[in-house]
Motif scaffolding. Structure first.
Motif, PDB file in Angstrom:
ATOM      1  N   ALA A   1       0.922  -1.227  -0.097  1.00  0.00           N
ATOM      2  CA  ALA A   1       0.218   0.015   0.179  1.00  0.00           C
ATOM      3  C   ALA A   1       0.945   1.355  -0.037  1.00  0.00           C
ATOM      4  N   ASN A   2       2.011   1.233   0.520  1.00  0.00           N
ATOM      5  CA  ASN A   2       2.915   2.421   0.718  1.00  0.00           C
ATOM      6  C   ASN A   2       4.592   2.065   0.678  1.00  0.00           C
ATOM      7  N   ARG A   3       4.838   3.251   0.066  1.00  0.00           N
ATOM      8  CA  ARG A   3       6.488   3.135   0.238  1.00  0.00           C
ATOM      9  C   ARG A   3       7.198   3.095   1.458  1.00  0.00           C
ATOM     10  N   LEU A   4       6.619   3.860   2.346  1.00  0.00           N
ATOM     11  CA  LEU A   4       7.276   3.839   3.808  1.00  0.00           C
ATOM     12  C   LEU A   4       6.502   2.912   4.625  1.00  0.00           C
ATOM     13  N   VAL A   5       7.279   1.909   5.125  1.00  0.00           N
ATOM     14  CA  VAL A   5       6.595   0.759   6.161  1.00  0.00           C
ATOM     15  C   VAL A   5       7.337   0.800   7.289  1.00  0.00           C
ATOM     16  N   VAL A   6       6.778   0.866   8.189  1.00  0.00           N
ATOM     17  CA  VAL A   6       7.464   1.019   9.514  1.00  0.00           C
ATOM     18  C   VAL A   6       6.730  -0.266  10.393  1.00  0.00           C
ATOM     19  N   VAL A   7       7.638  -1.032  11.129  1.00  0.00           N
ATOM     20  CA  VAL A   7       7.187  -2.368  11.520  1.00  0.00           C
ATOM     21  C   VAL A   7       7.579  -2.075  13.100  1.00  0.00           C
ATOM     22  N   CYS A   8       6.530  -2.625  13.972  1.00  0.00           N
ATOM     23  CA  CYS A   8       6.785  -2.547  15.378  1.00  0.00           C
ATOM     24  C   CYS A   8       6.086  -3.552  15.973  1.00  0.00           C
ATOM     25  N   LEU A   9       6.898  -5.033  15.905  1.00  0.00           N
ATOM     26  CA  LEU A   9       6.249  -6.039  16.365  1.00  0.00           C
ATOM     27  C   LEU A   9       7.021  -6.696  17.687  1.00  0.00           C
ATOM     28  N   LEU A  10       6.835  -8.033  17.853  1.00  0.00           N
ATOM     29  CA  LEU A  10       7.339  -8.450  18.958  1.00  0.00           C
ATOM     30  C   LEU A  10       8.884  -8.688  19.173  1.00  0.00           C
ATOM     31  N   ASP A  11       9.479  -9.223  18.096  1.00  0.00           N
ATOM     32  CA  ASP A  11      10.829  -9.393  18.101  1.00  0.00           C
ATOM     33  C   ASP A  11      11.267  -9.572  16.671  1.00  0.00           C
ATOM     34  N   ASP A  12      12.556  -9.915  16.606  1.00  0.00           N
ATOM     35  CA  ASP A  12      13.274 -10.120  15.478  1.00  0.00           C
ATOM     36  C   ASP A  12      12.573 -11.059  14.417  1.00  0.00           C
ATOM     37  N   ALA A  13      12.326 -12.263  14.931  1.00  0.00           N
ATOM     38  CA  ALA A  13      11.766 -13.256  14.325  1.00  0.00           C
ATOM     39  C   ALA A  13      10.335 -12.916  13.855  1.00  0.00           C
ATOM     40  N   SER A  14       9.617 -12.435  14.493  1.00  0.00           N
ATOM     41  CA  SER A  14       8.086 -11.896  13.984  1.00  0.00           C
ATOM     42  C   SER A  14       8.399 -11.091  12.636  1.00  0.00           C
ATOM     43  N   VAL A  15       9.469 -10.234  12.914  1.00  0.00           N
ATOM     44  CA  VAL A  15       9.545  -9.189  11.729  1.00  0.00           C
ATOM     45  C   VAL A  15       9.890 -10.265  10.359  1.00  0.00           C
ATOM     46  N   GLY A  16      10.681 -10.987  10.441  1.00  0.00           N
ATOM     47  CA  GLY A  16      10.979 -11.990   9.369  1.00  0.00           C
ATOM     48  C   GLY A  16       9.912 -12.666   9.024  1.00  0.00           C
ATOM     49  N   GLU A  17       8.942 -13.353   9.775  1.00  0.00           N
ATOM     50  CA  GLU A  17       7.704 -13.908   9.422  1.00  0.00           C
ATOM     51  C   GLU A  17       6.787 -13.159   8.939  1.00  0.00           C
ATOM     52  N   ALA A  18       6.468 -11.950   9.343  1.00  0.00           N
ATOM     53  CA  ALA A  18       5.479 -10.895   8.826  1.00  0.00           C
ATOM     54  C   ALA A  18       5.877 -10.557   7.331  1.00  0.00           C
ATOM     55  N   LEU A  19       7.337 -10.234   7.153  1.00  0.00           N
ATOM     56  CA  LEU A  19       7.739  -9.849   5.658  1.00  0.00           C
ATOM     57  C   LEU A  19       8.145 -10.687   4.700  1.00  0.00           C
ATOM     58  N   GLU A  20       7.913 -12.095   5.234  1.00  0.00           N
ATOM     59  CA  GLU A  20       8.411 -13.158   4.203  1.00  0.00           C
ATOM     60  C   GLU A  20       7.800 -13.010   2.905  1.00  0.00           C
ATOM     61  N   GLY A  21       6.485 -12.870   3.058  1.00  0.00           N
ATOM     62  CA  GLY A  21       5.799 -13.021   1.632  1.00  0.00           C
ATOM     63  C   GLY A  21       5.771 -11.539   0.967  1.00  0.00           C
ATOM     64  N   ALA A  22       6.378 -10.639   1.511  1.00  0.00           N
ATOM     65  CA  ALA A  22       5.798  -9.052   1.061  1.00  0.00           C
ATOM     66  C   ALA A  22       7.007  -8.686  -0.080  1.00  0.00           C
ATOM     67  N   GLU A  23       6.609  -7.988  -0.973  1.00  0.00           N
ATOM     68  CA  GLU A  23       7.448  -7.621  -2.019  1.00  0.00           C
ATOM     69  C   GLU A  23       8.012  -6.233  -1.422  1.00  0.00           C
ATOM     70  N   LEU A  24       9.366  -6.181  -1.353  1.00  0.00           N
ATOM     71  CA  LEU A  24      10.182  -4.947  -0.554  1.00  0.00           C
ATOM     72  C   LEU A  24      10.914  -4.232  -1.619  1.00  0.00           C
ATOM     73  N   THR A  25      10.924  -4.648  -2.687  1.00  0.00           N
ATOM     74  CA  THR A  25      11.785  -3.665  -3.598  1.00  0.00           C
ATOM     75  C   THR A  25      11.163  -2.273  -3.866  1.00  0.00           C
ATOM     76  N   GLY A  26      11.889  -1.377  -3.683  1.00  0.00           N
ATOM     77  CA  GLY A  26      11.535   0.076  -3.759  1.00  0.00           C
ATOM     78  C   GLY A  26      11.081   0.694  -2.529  1.00  0.00           C
ATOM     79  N   ARG A  27      10.864  -0.298  -1.200  1.00  0.00           N
ATOM     80  CA  ARG A  27      10.075   0.283   0.170  1.00  0.00           C
ATOM     81  C   ARG A  27      11.453   0.587   0.903  1.00  0.00           C
TER      82      ARG A  27
END
Length: 303
Positions: A71-97
């Motif tokens: 939805a947006n170029r600027l993506v802010v992540v505020c999750l439980l821990d580093d592992a949850s960051v990886g899990e949440a973003l695993e299927g996301a397209e990050l190119t240009g973000r």
């Protein structure tokens, strides 16, 4: 403005749209701050019900993390821990973000996550929040956030990132935000351990804790400037400069602290790690110096 004052020719800046992954207590406070400042915000949370209340305040609730990232170029992540960051973003397209990670982690995790994000085509900032949720969006609270990583990303989005709390950029090394965060928190823990021991000493006496507290606060405030002297000694390597009470005197004085704890029936376990370190440094021949040289005993890479 006076009648003859020139009108401003600068158009108001359009609030940057952003995505926020994670709507726990901190994430919700951040989202409300951005929404209150007019920023379009798309939110996602693993448990959707925790994100839904923000819809009533103007947020768009995404069905998945990948949808939210898209939805947006600027993506802010505020999750439980580093592992949850990886899990949440695993299927996301990050190119240009532009990925800003506000999740609490270690310096090594920040560096690894930066490399991970860059390999996927994203710019990256790691962060360390020096606040609790009630401090967010309160200018009087003193809340701020450490940022490290892409200087270009920080410069471009500083104004947006500063909406919930002040910003402090501490370097291009992605691990530096977490390092600053944890260093300050570690110092805080040491202070709180001393405060707890002080209250333990008086708790069974006819001394009212709320009467004692102002004395304790004023004493700690009076001692705080010693941090600057310690920094100067560490930077210069001269641990004998401007000594008020040398290590030998302080070790001798520790006997009184430990004896008083025993008399009051209080465990000295909060004191003994530090007093033991002092004794080791004294035994190594540093009695005429200040205590700052003891940092050498803590450096495992020199052992």
């Amino acid at each position: 403005m006076t009648d003859n004052a020139p009108a401003s020719t600068t158009a108001p800046r359009t609030p940057t749209p952003l995505t926020l992954l994670g709507t726990g207590a901190m994430g919700t406070a951040l989202a409300r701050a951005w929404l209150g400042a007019g920023h379009p915000v798309t939110v996602w949370n693993r448990t959707r019900a925790r994100a839904e209340p923000l819809a009533a305040e103007g947020a768009t609730v995404a069905a998945s993390a990948a949808e939210a990232v898209a939805a947006n170029r600027l993506v802010v992540v505020c999750l439980l821990d580093d592992a949850s960051v990886g899990e949440a973003l695993e299927g996301a397209e990050l190119t240009g973000r532009d990925l800003v990670n506000l999740t609490t982690g270690t310096p090594a995790q920040g560096r690894a996550r930066a490399a991970w994000a860059q390999a996927r085509g994203a710019r990256f900032l790691d962060a360390g929040i020096m606040a609790v949720p009630p401090m967010i969006a309160d200018p009087r609270s003193g809340a701020y956030v450490f940022y490290s990583g892409s200087p270009e990303l920080f410069e471009e989005h500083d104004e947006t990132l500063a909406v919930p709390a002040g910003t402090r950029y501490v370097g291009a090394d992605p691990g530096f935000a977490a390092l600053h965060d944890v260093a300050l928190l570690s110092a805080m823990d040491g202070m709180f351990s001393g405060v707890l021991h002080a209250f333990a000493l008086i708790r069974r006496e006819d001394i009212v804790p709320t009467d004692f507290a102002p004395l304790l606060v004023s004493w700690l405030v009076a001692m705080a400037p010693a941090v600057h002297k310690a920094a100067e000694q560490l930077e210069s390597g001269d641990h004998g400069k401007d000594i008020v009470s040398n290590l030998a005197m302080q070790v001798a004085g520790n006997a009184t602290l430990l004896a008083t704890a025993e008399e009051q029936g209080v465990s000295a376990e909060l004191l003994t790690p530090y007093t033991s370190l002092m004794e080791r440094w004294l035994a190594a021949g540093h009695g005429d110096e200040d205590t700052t040289g003891m940092v050498e005993l803590l450096d495992l890479r020199q052992k």
